[in-house]
Design an enzyme around this catalytic site. Structure first.
Site, short mmCIF file in Angstrom:
data_model
loop_
_atom_site.label_atom_id
_atom_site.label_comp_id
_atom_site.label_asym_id
_atom_site.label_seq_id
_atom_site.Cartn_x
_atom_site.Cartn_y
_atom_site.Cartn_z
N GLY A 423 -0.80 -0.40 9.48
CA GLY A 423 -1.20 0.19 8.39
C GLY A 423 -2.94 0.03 8.14
O GLY A 423 -3.53 -0.84 8.89
N LYS A 443 -5.66 -8.44 11.94
CA LYS A 443 -6.54 -7.77 11.05
C LYS A 443 -7.78 -7.50 11.60
O LYS A 443 -8.48 -8.44 12.29
CB LYS A 443 -6.61 -8.68 9.62
CG LYS A 443 -5.45 -8.55 8.75
CD LYS A 443 -5.73 -9.46 7.53
CE LYS A 443 -4.28 -9.11 6.75
NZ LYS A 443 -4.86 -9.72 5.42
N ASP A 556 -3.57 -10.84 -7.64
CA ASP A 556 -2.94 -9.59 -7.42
C ASP A 556 -1.19 -9.65 -6.96
O ASP A 556 -0.93 -9.19 -5.94
CB ASP A 556 -3.73 -8.84 -6.45
CG ASP A 556 -3.44 -7.21 -6.71
OD1 ASP A 556 -2.57 -6.84 -7.51
OD2 ASP A 556 -3.65 -6.41 -5.57
#
Length: 729
Positions: A423, A443, A556
Site C-alpha cells: 500500500g 515502511k 485515530d
C-alpha cells in the site's frame, strides 16, 4: 639584545644559517620598540578610562551591593511625547489637572518577550491621564487581528494569550490616547519550541576589576523552558587562590548583580547558578577590588612584559614552522608525479547532506511516570557539507540523509529482500519483504518526499522503540538507516486491515447495497460467529490498554487502522504517528467517502483535546464497526457541525441487529458525553473477559436486511437506563 640573542643561538640544538640570524635580528629590533610604545600607550589609556569612570561614579553613594534583574525600558514614542520625563512627579498630579497619557510604571515594560510554546503571555500597558485614556492593541501594524489557535483575552490595560504557538510571534503595539495626546509601546514576541534540558547558559558573568567605592555589575542569562530557580553565590577571597571556605547566597532570581560603592571585603568569586527539574548549570567570575590606580598601572606594566615574552615565543615558533614547512614541501615535490596521476583518476565531489538529530525524552517511555501523555521524541534535520571521492567514471555514492546509528535495532541491508508493494499514501509506502526467511513489512518514503515526511517516519520509529512489544500491536522488528534510504521494518499482517477483512467475510444476506446487475459474491473464506467478533473486540481492548499504560494516545482508532495477522490475531497499527491536529484537515471528505471525524469524541471535535478517554469513545465506534461487519457509522451525517449537534442532543447510534445487549451496553458506556463517565480500557478488558468466560452459547451471526438509522429510538432509551444492571450480570 643582539648579543643576548647570539648567545641563545649558540647554545641551541638547531643549526641555522647566518642569513636566518640576520633576519631574526632585524625582526626583534623593529618589534621591541613598537611593543614598548604600545604598552605605554595602553597604560595611559587605562589611566584615563579609570579616572573618567571614577569621576562619573563619584556622585553615587548608595549601599554596597544592589541587585536589578529588569532594566528600565521606555519606548521612543514616550520620549517624543515627553511622557517619561518625570514619572514620579506625574503620579503625584491632582486628579482634576488635565494630563496627556503617561505610563504608570515604564520600568516594568519590556521591548522583548521570549516564551516557550504552550505557555501563557500577558502584555501590560497600564497608563494614566486626565481625561482617562483608552487603549488599542495592534499586531504587526494591524488592529483587526485574531489568533489561529488558543484564547485571547483583552482586559482594561492587559492582553493575555494562552497556549502560545510559533504563529503568535510578531510585533505587538499598545496605543494609549486621550484628547491631549497619544503614547505607544512596542513589544517583540518570540515563541520557541520546547526542549527538555537543564538550563542553557546564554550570557555568563565576566571577570571584573573595580577601584574601591566605584560601581560595576555582572550579568548572567540562562535559557530554560522549565520552571527554574536562580541564585548568586559569593566566596570571599584575598587574591584568586587565597579564598575562604564560607559561601553565602547574596541574591536570588536576578539576572544582573550590581556593585555600588564597592569595598575591599567584596573581592572574591561570584557564581551564578540556575537549576530546574532536569539539572543545574553555573558560571563563575572573579571580582578584583583595588585601592588606587597605581595597582592597575603595575598590572598594565606586567602585562607589557608578558607581551614581550610572547613576541619571543611567537618568533621562535615561526622559525620552527618555516623549517617544518620546508621539509613538507621537499617531500611534496618528490611525490608530485604520483599525486598528479592520482588526481587524474580521483575527483573530489562536494555534496550537501542532511543530518537527522533525535532528542529522546528522559523517562518518556516509563509507564510509572507522572505525565498524562507520552513525550514525543523531537526530530531535527540540519544541513551539512560532505566530501566524497569519485573514482573514474563511476558515480559517487550519495546519501541525502545521515541517520544516527542504533545498534540495538540496525539490520544489514544485505539481509533484506524487498517484494511487492502492500500500500502507499501521498508520501510513503509499505512493501512486503523477507528477512532471514521471515515475511515482514517495510515502511519507507516515496520519491518527492520532504524533510517533514522523513521526520515523521523517524518519529514513528522512535515511538515504537519507546512503547515496546505487545501481541496486539504492530511491533517494530528493526531498521536499515545506514548507507541508504531509511527502512522501518515492522510485523506483517497477511489478512490486511480489519474493516476489509470483516466486509470480505460478512455472512450472506448483507448484500442489500450491492448492485443487482453484479454477480453474487463468493462465500466467505471464514465463517465469523458472534463469539469471534467479541474475541476481536477483546484483543483490541487489550492492545489499547497496553498503549494507555505506556502513556500513548492513538487519536485515530478505527477498524481501518487495525490489522489481522496469522491465526486472526489483531494488531493495532499507526499508534506511533505524531499527528499535528492543528495542521491536519480532519473535516475534509476523503475520496473513498470516509470521514475521520465520525470516530472522534465530542471534546476532540470541539476543543481538539485528546486523551485516553477520547480513545475509549473511538473504541466504542470501532466496536459498532465490528458488530456491523465494517459498515460506515453515522451514514447520514456528513459534517463535523452536524455530528456535534447530533451528539449534543443525546442521540447515539442504535444497537446493530443481532448484537447482544451486553455488547451494546459497552458501546453506550464508551459514548458518554462526559469523558469521566467512560470506562478505562482496564475495565473494558475485564468486561470482555467475563463475556468470553460465560457458559452462554453464541449463535452464528446472520445480519440480513440490517438497517442503521442515525438516531436512537425511544425503546432503546428504556434499555440504556439499566446499563449498570447488565454490567453486573
Amino acid at each position: 639584545m643582539a648579543a643576548a640573542w647570539s648567545w641563545r643561538a649558540s647554545h641551541s640544538t638547531i643549526t641555522m644559517t647566518s642569513g636566518s640570524l640576520v633576519v631574526l635580528f632585524l625582526l626583534l629590533s623593529i618589534w621591541q620598540p613598537a611593543v614598548q610604545v604600545e604598552g605605554r600607550r595602553q597604560m595611559a589609556n587605562s589611566q584615563e578610562m579609570i579616572k573618567d569612570h571614577l569621576g562619573a561614579r563619584s556622585q553615587n553613594k548608595t549601599p554596597a551591593i544592589t541587585n536589578n534583574a529588569n532594566q528600565s525600558s521606555t519606548s521612543s514614542a514616550d520620549l517624543d511625547d515627553g511622557a517619561a520625563d518625570d514619572d514620579d512627579n506625574k503620579a503625584d498630579l491632582p486628579v482634576n489637572v488635565s494630563s496627556k497619557p503617561y505610563w504608570r510604571n515604564p520600568k516594568k515594560m519590556s521591548f522583548l518577550q521570549t516564551r516557550p510554546s504552550g505557555s501563557l503571555l500577558t502584555l501590560n500597558c497600564h497608563a494614566l491621564g486626565n481625561p482617562e485614556p483608552n487603549i488599542t492593541w495592534y499586531r504587526n501594524g494591524t488592529v483587526d487581528w485574531t489568533r489561529g489557535y488558543g484564547s485571547l483575552k483583552r482586559n482594561r490595560w492587559t492582553l493575555t494569550m494562552e497556549d502560545l504557538v510559533p504563529g503568535d510571534c510578531g510585533n505587538y503595539t499598545c496605543k494609549v490616547c486621550n484628547s491631549l495626546g497619544c503614547i505607544r509601546h512596542d513589544t517583540q514576541v518570540i515563541v520557541s519550541d520546547r526542549v527538555n534540558h537543564k538550563p542553557i547558559l546564554m550570557t555568563g558573568p565576566l571577570n571584573l576589576t573595580l577601584v574601591v567605592n566605584s560601581t560595576g555589575s555582572m550579568h548572567c542569562k540562562y535559557l530554560s523552558d522549565l520552571t527554574s530557580k536562580k541564585a548568586w553565590i559569593f566566596v570571599p577571597c584575598h587574591g584568586m587562590t587565597n579564598c575562604s571556605n564560607n559561601r553565602s547566597i547574596i541574591a536570588e532570581d536576578k539576572d544582573q548583580l550590581d556593585f555600588v560603592n564597592v569595598r575591599m571585603e567584596q573581592e572574591g568569586w561570584y557564581t551564578c547558578v540556575e537549576s530546574n527539574s532536569l539539572g543545574q548549570s553555573n558560571s563563575t567570575a572573579y571580582l578584583r577590588v583595588v585601592r588606587s590606580l597605581h595597582v592597575l598601572e603595575a598590572g598594565v606594566a606586567s602585562g607589557s612584559l608578558h607581551s614581550t615574552s610572547f613576541v619571543y615565543i611567537f618568533v621562535f615558533g615561526g622559525l620552527i614552522f618555516i623549517f617544518m614547512t620546508t621539509l613538507f614541501v621537499f617531500y611534496a615535490i618528490r611525490k608530485m608525479k604520483h599525486e598528479k596521476v592520482l588526481k587524474q583518476r580521483i575527483e573530489t565531489v562536494h555534496q550537501w547532506t542532511k543530518k537527522v538529530i533525535i532528542f529522546k525524552p528522559e523517562g518518556g517511555g516509563d509507564s510509572s511516570g507522572s505525565m498524562d501523555t507520552m513525550i514525543m521524541p523531537v526530530v531535527r534535520i540540519q544541513k551539512q557539507r560532505t566530501t566524497v571521492l569519485q573514482n573514474g567514471n563511476e558515480p559517487a555514492p550519495f546519501n541525502e540523509y545521515e541517520f544516527p546509528l542504533d545498534s540495538n535495532w540496525e539490520l544489514p541491508r544485505s539481509h533484506l529482500v524487498l517484494g511487492a508493494t502492500l500500500g502507499e499514501g501521498a508520501f510513503g509506502r509499505v512493501v512486503m519483504a523477507e528477512v532471514n526467511n521471515a515475511i515482514v513489512a517495510v515502511k519507507m518514503v516515496k520519491e518527492g518526499h520532504t524533510d517533514d515526511d522523513i521526520a515523521s517516519l523517524v518519529r514513528e520509529m522512535e515511538v515504537m522503540k519507546i512503547i515496546g512489544r505487545h501481541i496486539n500491536i504492530i511491533n517494530l522488528l528493526g531498521c536499515c538507516s545506514q548507507n541508504g534510504p531509511l527502512y522501518v521494518i515492522v510485523e506483517y499482517a497477511p489478512h490486511g486491515n480489519l474493516k476489509d477483512f470483516l466486509y470480505k467475510n460478512r455472512p450472506f444476506g448483507r448484500d442489500q447495497d450491492r448492485d443487482s446487475s453484479q454477480p453474487p459474491p463468493s462465500p466467505p473464506a471464514h465463517v465469523i460467529t458472534e463469539k469471534d467478533l467479541i474475541k476481536f473486540a477483546h484483543q483490541i481492548a487489550r492492545g489499547m490498554d497496553y498503549l494507555a499504560s505506556r502513556r500513548c494516545i492513538h487519536r485515530d482508532l478505527a477498524a481501518r487502522n487495525v490489522l489481522v495477522s496469522d491465526d486472526y490475531v489483531l494488531k493495532i497499527a499507526d499508534f506511533g504517528l505524531a499527528r499535528d491536529i492543528q495542521s491536519t484537515d480532519y473535516y475534509r471528505k476523503n475520496t473513498n467517502g470516509r470521514l475521520p471525524i465520525k470516530w472522534m469524541a465530542p471534546e476532540s471535535l470541539q476543543e481538539k483535546f485528546y486523551d485516553s478517554k477520547s480513545d475509549v469513545w473511538s473504541y466504542g465506534i470501532l466496536l459498532w464497526e465490528i458488530m456491523t461487519y465494517g459498515q460506515q457509522p453515522y451514514p447520514t451525517i456528513m459534517s463535523a457541525e452536524e455530528l456535534y449537534t447530533y451528539l449534543m442532543s443525546g442521540q447515539r447510534m442504535e444497537k446493530p441487529a443481532k448484537c447482544s445487549m451486553n455488547i451494546y451496553i459497552l458501546m453506550r458506556q464508551c459514548w458518554h458525553f462526559n469523558a469521566d463517565d467512560r470506562p478505562p480500557f482496564t475495565e473494558i478488558v475485564e468486561y470482555m473477559d467475563k463475556l468470553l468466560q460465560t457458559k452462554e452459547d453464541y449463535l452464528d451471526v446472520d445480519i440480513a436486511n440490517l438497517d442503521t438509522p442515525p438516531s436512537t429510538s425511544d425503546e432503546e432509551e428504556d434499555e440504556t437506563d439499566n446499563l449498570q444492571k447488565w454490567c453486573n450480570y
